[in-house]
Design a protein around this motif. Structure first.
Motif, short mmCIF file in Angstrom:
data_model
loop_
_atom_site.label_atom_id
_atom_site.label_comp_id
_atom_site.label_asym_id
_atom_site.label_seq_id
_atom_site.Cartn_x
_atom_site.Cartn_y
_atom_site.Cartn_z
N PRO A 283 0.81 -1.22 0.00
CA PRO A 283 0.00 0.00 0.00
C PRO A 283 0.84 1.27 0.00
CG PRO A 283 -0.63 -1.44 1.82
CD PRO A 283 0.49 -2.12 1.13
N GLU A 284 2.01 1.21 0.64
CA GLU A 284 2.81 2.43 0.79
C GLU A 284 3.53 2.83 -0.49
OE1 GLU A 284 5.42 -1.03 2.20
OE2 GLU A 284 3.29 -0.47 2.17
N ARG B 158 -6.40 1.46 -1.18
CA ARG B 158 -6.65 1.36 0.25
C ARG B 158 -8.15 1.32 0.55
NH1 ARG B 158 -2.09 2.93 3.48
NH2 ARG B 158 -0.35 3.72 2.21
N ASP C 21 -3.20 5.34 -3.66
CA ASP C 21 -4.06 5.32 -2.48
C ASP C 21 -5.44 4.75 -2.76
OD1 ASP C 21 -2.09 6.42 -0.90
OD2 ASP C 21 -2.81 8.48 -1.09
#
Length: 355
Positions: A40-41, A48, A45
């Motif tokens: 996810p990082e 998410r 986004d």
């Protein structure tokens, strides 16, 4: 409404293919994405907000490209089920998943590591190149069998349609990727850039040919910002080269909006970045090859170089800078997301009816 499950190779970066899938999340309202690996990082986004199911443990997600020998087996055991139909984004892996529902494959490119050896293997060590060469015939056989199981195949460009025909002997329908502004906010990057600069947006891949873009910008009298993972290694402000590395979407929006021209020097299947820049009124100067033949209209949104040389690309940069920003922006709008979603929806509905 059709319960649409999305599938993608792996979600560990912020490339063009990942941006397409992020647009699908928004455009189709999908709630699930199946993939090999997810970090996810280091990706968009938008993921998410959905249920991402990854086959590879999170602790190993950052090493997925090093796991090439094991990926065919992992892909074959990655199950996609629980919906009406799957929309599959593939550059080599996701079409190999085990589908329990009808699926439509959107091909960004047939696997470069199998069908474009010069593009991919230049990044590998001698040992890995030798291993891939020996295993290629078996891998190609499994790859072709997997692609043939799709209810429908969609290509992102005419170039990719020809590559699909060559690699698989199968026909496909062209639907250009969706193009949206990368952000509705514009934030300057952490470091200052010159008043006039070119930009090239590309990860550290040999076929992106970033050195040609850099040399051409300098030949045209412009500094150049290089955006993408690994570009920090090119940073040389004294020579007019600003390696920004990864930037946020807000920062990328600012760079697109303030750049004099976006440069494309690689062998692209489509060339999404030149259209993202076009939406901000910024023209493109590119080689006259691959997807750029479809994403840049000379005299309207930019210019094509007469050859893939520094001198000719530099001349294309000079010509592109004379484009009218309003014409450039209008060109980019023709590739909007809603048209992409409408076209894909029709193909998906037809595939479900046939299943």
């Amino acid at each position: 409404m059709t319960d649409l499950v999305l599938a993608h190779d792996y979600l560990v970066q912020v490339g063009g293919a990942e941006r397409v899938v992020a647009d699908w999340v928004e455009g189709f309202g999908s709630k699930r994405v199946v993939t090999l690996a997810y970090r996810p990082e280091t990706t968009f986004d938008a993921f998410r907000r959905v249920d991402v199911r990854a086959s590879i443990p999170a602790g190993l997600a950052g090493q997925v490209e090093r796991m090439l020998p094991a990926l065919p087996a992992i892909a074959a055991r990655t199950t996609v089920a629980g919906g009406d139909v799957a929309l599959v984004s593939s550059s080599g892996w996701a079409h190999r998943f085990r589908f329990e529902i009808p699926h439509v494959v959107y091909v960004h490119s047939p696997a470069r590591w199998l069908y474009a050896a010069d593009d991919y293997r230049m990044r590998l060590s001698a040992v890995r190149r030798a291993g891939l060469t020996v295993s290629t015939p078996i891998l190609r056989s499994g790859d072709r069998e997997a692609m043939a199981r799709a209810a429908a195949i969609v290509a992102n460009s005419e170039v990719t349609r020809e590559r699909i025909r060559s690699a698989y002997g199968l026909e496909s329908t062209v639907v250009h990727p969706p193009v949206q502004p990368v952000s509705d906010r514009s934030t300057p990057p952490a470091r200052d850039l010159p008043d006039a600069f070119a930009v090239v947006v590309a990860r550290d891949r040999g076929y992106k040919n970033v050195p040609l873009a850099v040399d051409a910008a300098r030949e045209a009298g412009l500094a150049i910002a290089v955006v993408g993972a690994g570009s920090e290694s090119l940073d040389d402000p004294g020579a007019g080269v600003h390696g920004l590395g990864r930037v946020s979407d807000d920062e990328l929006c600012w760079v697109y909006r303030h750049a004099a021209v976006v440069v494309g020097a690689g062998r692209e299947d489509f060339g999404l970045t030149v259209l993202e820049a076009a939406l901000e009124g910024t023209p493109a100067a590119t080689v006259a090859a691959g997807g750029y033949l479809e994403t840049v209209r000379p005299g309207v949104s930019g210019a094509h170089a007469a050859s893939a040389t520094v001198a000719d690309l530099a001349e294309a940069i000079r010509v592109a800078r004379t484009a009218d920003p309003s014409d450039v922006r209008e060109w980019g709008l023709a590739f909007r997301r809603d048209a992409h979603v409408d076209r894909l929806s029709s193909l998906i509905d037809e595939a479900v009816r046939r299943a």
